[in-house]
Design a protein around this motif. Structure first.
Motif, PDB file in Angstrom:
ATOM      1  N   PRO A 296      -1.962  -8.776   3.216  1.00 55.71           N
ATOM      2  CA  PRO A 296      -3.126  -8.210   2.551  1.00 55.71           C
ATOM      3  C   PRO A 296      -4.315  -8.017   3.482  1.00 55.71           C
ATOM      4  CG  PRO A 296      -2.133  -9.875   1.165  1.00 55.71           C
ATOM      5  CD  PRO A 296      -1.454  -9.957   2.508  1.00 55.71           C
ATOM      6  N   MET A 297      -4.356  -8.746   4.613  1.00 59.30           N
ATOM      7  CA  MET A 297      -5.453  -8.573   5.552  1.00 59.30           C
ATOM      8  C   MET A 297      -5.452  -7.189   6.167  1.00 59.30           C
ATOM      9  SD  MET A 297      -5.386 -12.226   7.520  1.00 59.30           S
ATOM     10  CE  MET A 297      -6.451 -11.637   8.836  1.00 59.30           C
ATOM     11  N   ALA A 298      -4.315  -6.477   6.069  1.00 58.07           N
ATOM     12  CA  ALA A 298      -4.248  -5.137   6.630  1.00 58.07           C
ATOM     13  C   ALA A 298      -5.113  -4.164   5.844  1.00 58.07           C
ATOM     14  CB  ALA A 298      -2.798  -4.645   6.631  1.00 58.07           C
ATOM     15  N   ALA A 299      -5.482  -4.524   4.630  1.00 60.00           N
ATOM     16  CA  ALA A 299      -6.309  -3.654   3.802  1.00 60.00           C
ATOM     17  C   ALA A 299      -7.785  -3.939   4.042  1.00 60.00           C
ATOM     18  CB  ALA A 299      -5.978  -3.865   2.324  1.00 60.00           C
ATOM     19  N   LEU A 300      -8.592  -2.917   3.901  1.00 60.91           N
ATOM     20  CA  LEU A 300     -10.033  -3.088   3.996  1.00 60.91           C
ATOM     21  C   LEU A 300     -10.560  -3.740   2.716  1.00 60.91           C
ATOM     22  CD1 LEU A 300     -10.914   0.454   5.391  1.00 60.91           C
ATOM     23  CD2 LEU A 300     -10.633  -1.665   6.690  1.00 60.91           C
ATOM     24  N   THR A 301     -11.690  -4.420   2.829  1.00 55.27           N
ATOM     25  CA  THR A 301     -12.340  -4.970   1.640  1.00 55.27           C
ATOM     26  C   THR A 301     -13.095  -3.846   0.957  1.00 55.27           C
ATOM     27  OG1 THR A 301     -12.595  -7.116   2.692  1.00 55.27           O
ATOM     28  CG2 THR A 301     -14.002  -6.666   0.797  1.00 55.27           C
TER      29      THR A 301
ATOM     30  N   PRO B 247      -2.496   1.740  -4.225  1.00 56.96           N
ATOM     31  CA  PRO B 247      -2.319   0.543  -5.067  1.00 56.96           C
ATOM     32  C   PRO B 247      -0.916  -0.027  -4.975  1.00 56.96           C
ATOM     33  CG  PRO B 247      -3.541   2.209  -6.269  1.00 56.96           C
ATOM     34  CD  PRO B 247      -3.071   2.861  -4.994  1.00 56.96           C
ATOM     35  N   GLY B 248       0.093   0.832  -5.022  1.00 51.27           N
ATOM     36  CA  GLY B 248       1.467   0.351  -4.967  1.00 51.27           C
ATOM     37  C   GLY B 248       1.784  -0.344  -3.657  1.00 51.27           C
ATOM     38  N   ARG B 249       1.285   0.210  -2.562  1.00 51.24           N
ATOM     39  CA  ARG B 249       1.557  -0.400  -1.261  1.00 51.24           C
ATOM     40  C   ARG B 249       0.825  -1.736  -1.131  1.00 51.24           C
ATOM     41  NH1 ARG B 249       0.481   2.206   4.733  1.00 51.24           N
ATOM     42  NH2 ARG B 249       1.859   0.795   5.875  1.00 51.24           N
ATOM     43  N   TYR B 250      -0.411  -1.785  -1.645  1.00 54.83           N
ATOM     44  CA  TYR B 250      -1.152  -3.049  -1.573  1.00 54.83           C
ATOM     45  C   TYR B 250      -0.444  -4.124  -2.399  1.00 54.83           C
ATOM     46  CZ  TYR B 250      -4.707  -6.590  -1.510  1.00 54.83           C
ATOM     47  OH  TYR B 250      -5.354  -7.793  -1.334  1.00 54.83           O
ATOM     48  N   VAL B 251       0.005  -3.767  -3.585  1.00 53.99           N
ATOM     49  CA  VAL B 251       0.691  -4.737  -4.450  1.00 53.99           C
ATOM     50  C   VAL B 251       1.946  -5.262  -3.763  1.00 53.99           C
ATOM     51  CG1 VAL B 251       2.003  -4.972  -6.600  1.00 53.99           C
ATOM     52  CG2 VAL B 251      -0.244  -3.886  -6.626  1.00 53.99           C
ATOM     53  N   GLU B 252       2.719  -4.361  -3.158  1.00 53.53           N
ATOM     54  CA  GLU B 252       3.935  -4.817  -2.478  1.00 53.53           C
ATOM     55  C   GLU B 252       3.603  -5.765  -1.334  1.00 53.53           C
ATOM     56  OE1 GLU B 252       6.779  -2.711   0.520  1.00 53.53           O
ATOM     57  OE2 GLU B 252       7.546  -2.279  -1.510  1.00 53.53           O
ATOM     58  N   ARG B 253       2.582  -5.432  -0.560  1.00 60.29           N
ATOM     59  CA  ARG B 253       2.182  -6.305   0.546  1.00 60.29           C
ATOM     60  C   ARG B 253       1.712  -7.660   0.028  1.00 60.29           C
ATOM     61  NH1 ARG B 253      -0.032  -4.011   5.693  1.00 60.29           N
ATOM     62  NH2 ARG B 253       1.173  -2.139   6.114  1.00 60.29           N
TER      63      ARG B 253
ATOM     64  N   ARG C 285      11.354  -4.922   5.638  1.00 61.26           N
ATOM     65  CA  ARG C 285      10.463  -3.801   5.881  1.00 61.26           C
ATOM     66  C   ARG C 285       9.147  -4.253   6.518  1.00 61.26           C
ATOM     67  NH1 ARG C 285      11.285  -1.059   1.583  1.00 61.26           N
ATOM     68  NH2 ARG C 285       9.787  -2.033   0.164  1.00 61.26           N
ATOM     69  N   HIS C 286       8.587  -5.368   6.033  1.00 60.82           N
ATOM     70  CA  HIS C 286       7.271  -5.782   6.503  1.00 60.82           C
ATOM     71  C   HIS C 286       7.300  -6.702   7.712  1.00 60.82           C
ATOM     72  CE1 HIS C 286       4.981  -3.835   3.377  1.00 60.82           C
ATOM     73  NE2 HIS C 286       5.744  -4.365   2.450  1.00 60.82           N
ATOM     74  N   TRP C 287       8.296  -7.604   7.802  1.00 65.18           N
ATOM     75  CA  TRP C 287       8.308  -8.574   8.892  1.00 65.18           C
ATOM     76  C   TRP C 287       9.494  -8.427   9.833  1.00 65.18           C
ATOM     77  CZ3 TRP C 287       6.111 -10.815   4.285  1.00 65.18           C
ATOM     78  CH2 TRP C 287       4.782 -11.223   4.452  1.00 65.18           C
ATOM     79  N   ARG C 288      10.419  -7.527   9.499  1.00 60.57           N
ATOM     80  CA  ARG C 288      11.572  -7.236  10.356  1.00 60.57           C
ATOM     81  C   ARG C 288      12.468  -8.463  10.568  1.00 60.57           C
ATOM     82  NH1 ARG C 288       7.054  -4.640  12.319  1.00 60.57           N
ATOM     83  NH2 ARG C 288       7.181  -2.367  12.377  1.00 60.57           N
TER      84      ARG C 288
ATOM     85  N   ASP D  36       1.642  -7.791 -14.560  1.00 65.69           N
ATOM     86  CA  ASP D  36       1.883  -6.356 -14.547  1.00 65.69           C
ATOM     87  C   ASP D  36       0.853  -5.738 -13.613  1.00 65.69           C
ATOM     88  OD1 ASP D  36       2.257  -3.675 -14.939  1.00 65.69           O
ATOM     89  OD2 ASP D  36       1.876  -3.692 -17.106  1.00 65.69           O
ATOM     90  N   LEU D  37       1.290  -5.311 -12.437  1.00 65.85           N
ATOM     91  CA  LEU D  37       0.387  -4.744 -11.437  1.00 65.85           C
ATOM     92  C   LEU D  37       0.691  -3.263 -11.199  1.00 65.85           C
ATOM     93  CD1 LEU D  37       0.330  -7.709  -8.851  1.00 65.85           C
ATOM     94  CD2 LEU D  37      -1.232  -7.266 -10.764  1.00 65.85           C
ATOM     95  N   SER D  38       1.183  -2.622 -12.242  1.00 63.87           N
ATOM     96  CA  SER D  38       1.432  -1.186 -12.165  1.00 63.87           C
ATOM     97  C   SER D  38       0.102  -0.445 -12.124  1.00 63.87           C
ATOM     98  CB  SER D  38       2.248  -0.728 -13.363  1.00 63.87           C
ATOM     99  OG  SER D  38       1.505  -0.935 -14.560  1.00 63.87           O
ATOM    100  N   VAL D  39       0.130   0.792 -11.675  1.00 64.64           N
ATOM    101  CA  VAL D  39      -1.089   1.590 -11.612  1.00 64.64           C
ATOM    102  C   VAL D  39      -1.749   1.720 -12.985  1.00 64.64           C
ATOM    103  CG1 VAL D  39      -2.003   3.913 -11.185  1.00 64.64           C
ATOM    104  CG2 VAL D  39      -0.486   2.836  -9.506  1.00 64.64           C
ATOM    105  N   PRO D  40      -0.984   1.990 -14.064  1.00 68.37           N
ATOM    106  CA  PRO D  40      -1.639   2.063 -15.377  1.00 68.37           C
ATOM    107  C   PRO D  40      -2.343   0.757 -15.749  1.00 68.37           C
ATOM    108  CG  PRO D  40       0.531   3.060 -15.485  1.00 68.37           C
ATOM    109  CD  PRO D  40       0.431   2.400 -14.146  1.00 68.37           C
ATOM    110  N   ALA D  41      -1.699  -0.382 -15.491  1.00 65.47           N
ATOM    111  CA  ALA D  41      -2.307  -1.669 -15.842  1.00 65.47           C
ATOM    112  C   ALA D  41      -3.541  -1.944 -14.992  1.00 65.47           C
ATOM    113  CB  ALA D  41      -1.291  -2.790 -15.679  1.00 65.47           C
TER     114      ALA D  41
END
Length: 323
Positions: free
Chosen positions: A206-211, A260-266, A304-307, A231-236
């Motif tokens: 999550p640190m990869a994202a800006l505040t 949003p989807g990429r942040y949630v997965e991370r 995918r994220h840490w190989r 529930d962290l879907s875009v609609p929710a």
């Protein structure tokens, strides 16, 4: 270079990060103890004499432009002062000139900027401290910047991420030169992990994202990180933010740099990482409690994220069980 002592030339400058020198130097110095005749380390700077690091410690350095003869590895340190040295012709020109005599070239942390300024990263993949990656990418568009790995090898040029990743890079070089058994003895002597793969992420995902600038989005970001099973879907999330789905996706992406989807997965991947490191839960339980659902999804996301696989990560980073 088999059977010959490898000459490691480390370039420093006023305000350099001391660990960028000390970490790799101790790796090569310990390798010399483990395998006599393997390495010797020289420290050079644009001008010979005492050079003061960013923390006030001084080191004695030779003159960069007086380095003669072949070099095994030319390694450039980083530091907070790097930006003001990019216009130093003696430093940048000296690096470029000495690189031509080196079997390989490396940088630690934002020392990558000096390599790029010297034209050594052109059309190459490189990394640096994650905080500086955006600036490196913007300043040198011909460099393929990847902010995630601990270190990257592209041809004869190696770059590493922030500060202590210089130790990882140096251990990788020792393993390449001498083999994994001697490198393992070096790592054990220094009480460090051997050998974190270069693809290992250099920071919590999550640190990869800006505040976000927006307070509601900052609160939503904190909610996502604290409630991976919700529930962290875009609609929710859009409903929670009081926005339409389209507007929410646009604003969130613009302010964080991630959809949003990429942040949630991370965020969920990072929750899984913490569970792997601090619990002995089975993988399906880790997947469920981190919001990833199944062990198959956990494995796919982790790769995918840490190989690395979740099981491999747990073996490497979880504390040993008490006897």
């Amino acid at each position: 270079m088999k059977g010959m002592q490898r000459r490691i030339v480390v370039v420093v400058f006023p305000g350099f990060q001391l660990l960028d020198l000390a970490g790799p130097a101790d790796v090569f110095g310990t390798a010399e103890l483990v395998t006599p005749g393997s390495y010797r380390v020289e420290v050079v700077a644009p001008r010979a004499g005492l050079v003061t690091a960013g923390n006030g410690v001084t080191v004695m350095a030779g003159a960069l432009d007086e380095v003669e003869g072949p070099i095994d590895t030319l390694m450039v340190a980083g530091g907070l002062s790097v930006p003001r040295h990019l216009a130093d012709a003696a430093l940048v020109g000296g690096i470029a000139a000495r690189a031509g005599a080196a079997r390989r070239v490396a940088s630690v942390c934002n020392g990558a900027f000096l390599l790029a300024e010297a034209g050594l990263l052109e059309r190459r993949r490189a990394t640096t401290h994650w905080l500086s990656a955006g600036e490196l990418r913007e300043r040198y568009p011909d460099v393929e910047v990847d902010a995630d790995p601990l270190y990257i090898e592209d041809g004869h040029v190696w770059t590493s991420a922030g500060v202590l990743s210089g130790v990882d890079l140096a251990l990788a070089l020792v393993a390449r030169d001498l083999g994994h058994e001697p490198a393992g003895r070096v790592a054990r002597g220094l009480v460090v992990y051997l050998h974190r793969p270069g693809g290992q992420s250099q920071f919590s995902l999550p640190m990869a994202a800006l505040t976000p600038r927006s307070e509601p989005l900052r609160e939503l970001q904190a909610y996502i990180d604290a409630h991976p099973c919700s529930d962290l879907s875009v609609p929710a999330l859009a409903a929670r933010a009081g926005m339409s789905e389209r507007h929410f996706s646009h604003v969130f992406t613009r302010q964080t740099g991630l959809s949003p989807g990429r942040y949630v997965e991370r965020s969920r991947a990072d929750a899984a990482r913490r569970l792997l490191e601090t619990t002995d839960h089975p993988l399906d339980t880790v997947a469920r409690r981190s919001g990833l659902g199944t062990a198959e999804t956990l494995y796919r996301v982790f790769r995918r994220h840490w190989r690395v696989s979740p099981g491999d990560h747990r073996r490497r980073f979880s504390p040993p069980k008490e006897r």
